[in-house]
Write an enzyme that holds these catalytic residues in place. Structure first.
Site, mmCIF file in Angstrom:
data_model
loop_
_atom_site.group_PDB
_atom_site.id
_atom_site.type_symbol
_atom_site.label_atom_id
_atom_site.label_comp_id
_atom_site.label_asym_id
_atom_site.label_seq_id
_atom_site.Cartn_x
_atom_site.Cartn_y
_atom_site.Cartn_z
ATOM 1 N N TYR A 52 -28.208 29.289 31.040
ATOM 2 C CA TYR A 52 -27.031 28.410 30.992
ATOM 3 C C TYR A 52 -25.804 29.199 30.539
ATOM 4 C CZ TYR A 52 -23.607 25.380 28.818
ATOM 5 O OH TYR A 52 -22.422 24.809 28.435
ATOM 6 N N SER A 112 -17.429 27.620 27.728
ATOM 7 C CA SER A 112 -18.128 27.317 26.480
ATOM 8 C C SER A 112 -18.100 28.506 25.542
ATOM 9 C CB SER A 112 -19.573 26.967 26.836
ATOM 10 O OG SER A 112 -20.389 27.035 25.701
ATOM 11 N N LYS A 117 -22.094 30.461 32.530
ATOM 12 C CA LYS A 117 -20.694 30.315 32.080
ATOM 13 C C LYS A 117 -19.992 31.674 32.140
ATOM 14 C CE LYS A 117 -20.640 25.900 31.274
ATOM 15 N NZ LYS A 117 -19.925 25.008 32.186
#
Ligand code: UDP
Length: 346
Positions: free
Chosen positions: A154, A129, A158
Site C-alpha cells: 500500500y 499519505s 503511494k
C-alpha cells in the site's frame, strides 16, 4: 447558465472523498464523482447532497478499466481539475494481496492522467499519505524528509504514484500542475454526525475500532504496545480531523486554478503538527462520549513506529491552511457518526 467550475472527484464516496465533495459543492463547484463503490455505499451521495445543498453528478465507473475510464472522461472533458482519492487503503490486506493493490492503485492513476493529457484537463490533486516517509525517525517530518522504503505494498503504491505524477507533469504535454497531499492520520466525521467513515469488516484503524467497541459491535479494543519510548508507552500519531483535511483540498484546488502554485508539482504535509498517543485518543473519546471504553494492552503490532507527526509549516506558509479542529472534536464527531450510522442500520 452553468458557469460553475467542474471538478472530477475520483473516489468521491469514500471517507475523505465524501467530505471533500461536501466542501467543494458548498463552495459552488460542480462536482462529478467517479467511484466503483468497492468500499463505499451509494447512500453516501444522498448525505453529500443533504449536507451541501447541491447534487453531485455520480458515475459508477471502474477507473482501472481503460475503456470505461476513457468514456467517462470524454463525457466530462470540460473540467478544471481532478482530485484522485480512488484507491485501496488497507495496509495488512496489501501485504497479502500486493498485485491487487498495484493494479488498482497504479492503473487508475495512469488511466486518469492519460485522459487528462488527452483532453487538456490541466490540474490534478493526489491523495497521498505520510506512509511515503517509511520508517522516518527524524521528527517532525517535513516534506524534505527522506522517502525511505515503505513497509507495505500500500505504502509503495503511494510512493510510486507520486513518482508517476511528478514524471508526467514534468514532461511536455497538455497538463498544468499537480499537488500531492500527504495525510497523517485522518479521523472524525462531519460535525453534523451525518457523514463519516464506514469500514467494511473489522477496522484496522484506531478510531473506528474505538467507536465500534463503544457501540458494542466489537468486544474490546487492543492497544498495540504500551512499552514504546513515549511518555505513556503507547504510540504517538498526528491525528487530523477529516473536515480540516477536506478544506485543505479546496485550498489546494484554488491554488492550482488561480495559478498560485510555485512549480508544476508540489507536495504538502497535512496534519495538525501535534502528536497524540493511543491513550490520549482513548481518554478524549471517554470524555466526549461520557462512557468508559473496554480496552486492554496487547503486544506491539508489526510495522508500527513509536511516533510520527508532521511539520506543517509549508502548508501554513504556502497554502495559508492550518488544521482548526481539536482532538476532542475528532473523537466526538467520530462517535456522533457511529451512533447515527448504527441507528439508521437498525
Ligand atoms: N492501534 C491500536 N489498536 C487498534 C488499531 C490501532 O492500538 O486496534 C494503534 C496503532 O498501533 C497505532 C495507532 O493506533 O499506534 C494508529 O493506528 P492506525 O492503524 O489508526 O493508523 P497508522 O498510524 O497505523 O496508519
Amino acid at each position: 447558465m452553468e458557469n460553475r467550475k467542474k471538478v472530477i472527484i475520483c473516489g468521491g464516496t469514500g471517507f475523505i472523498g465524501s467530505h471533500t465533495s461536501v466542501e467543494l459543492l458548498s463552495q459552488g463547484y460542480q462536482v462529478v464523482i467517479a467511484d466503483n463503490l468497492s468500499n463505499s455505499e451509494r447512500d453516501i451521495l444522498d448525505r453529500i447532497e443533504t449536507l451541501s445543498g447541491h447534487v453531485p453528478i455520480f458515475e459508477e465507473v471502474d477507473l482501472t478499466d481503460e475503456q470505461a475510464c476513457d468514456r467517462f472522461f470524454e463525457r466530462h472533458s470540460n473540467t478544471s481539475a481532478v482530485i484522485h482519492f480512488a484507491a485501496f487503503k488497507a495496509v495488512g490486506e496489501s501485504v497479502n494481496k500486493p498485485l491487487m493493490y498495484y493494479k488498482n492503485n497504479l492503473q487508475s492513476t495512469v488511466n486518469i492522467l492519460r485522459n487528462m493529457d488527452r483532453l487538456s484537463i490541466p490540474n490534478f490533486i493526489f491523495s497521498s499519505s505520510a506512509t511515503v516517509y517509511g520508517d522516518c525517525e527524524e521528527l517532525p517530518i517535513t516534506e524534505k524528509s527522506p522517502i525511505l522504503p515503505a513497509s507495505s505494498p500500500y505504502g509503495k503504491t503511494k510512493q510510486i504514484n507520486e513518482s508517476i505524477i511528478e514524471d508526467t507533469f514534468k514532461a511536455e504535454n497538455n497538463l498544468a500542475a499537480a499537488i500531492s497531499l500527504r495525510y497523517f492520520n485522518p479521523i472524525g466525521g462531519h460535525l453534523s454526525g451525518e457523514l463519516g467513515e464506514v469500514p467494511i469488516g473489522p477496522p484496522n484503524n484506531l478510531m473506528p475500532y474505538i467507536t465500534q467497541t463503544a457501540i458494542g459491535v466489537r468486544e474490546q479494543l487492543s492497544v498495540f504496545g504500551n512499552d514504546y519510548p513515549t511518555p505513556d508507552g503507547t504510540c504517538i500519531r498526528d491525528y487530523i480531523h477529516v473536515v480540516d483535511l477536506a478544506k485543505a483540498h479546496l485550498v489546494a484546488l484554488e491554488r492550482l486554478i488561480n495559478k498560485k502554485n510555485k512549480s508544476f508539482y508540489e507536495i504538502f504535509n497535512l496534519g495538525t503538527g501535534n502528536g497524540f498517543s493511543v491513550m490520549d485518543v482513548i481518554k478524549s473519546f471517554e470524555k466526549m462520549a461520557g462512557q468508559k471504553l473496554n480496552y486492554t494492552f496487547a503486544p506491539r503490532r508489526a510495522g508500527d513506529q513509536a511516533a510520527t507527526y508532521a511539520d506543517v509549516t509549508k502548508a501554513k506558509n504556502e497554502l495559508g491552511w492550518v488544521a482548526e479542529l481539536s482532538i476532542d472534536e475528532m473523537t466526538s464527531s467520530a462517535w456522533k457518526w457511529e451512533q447515527n450510522y448504527r441507528r439508521n442500520l437498525s
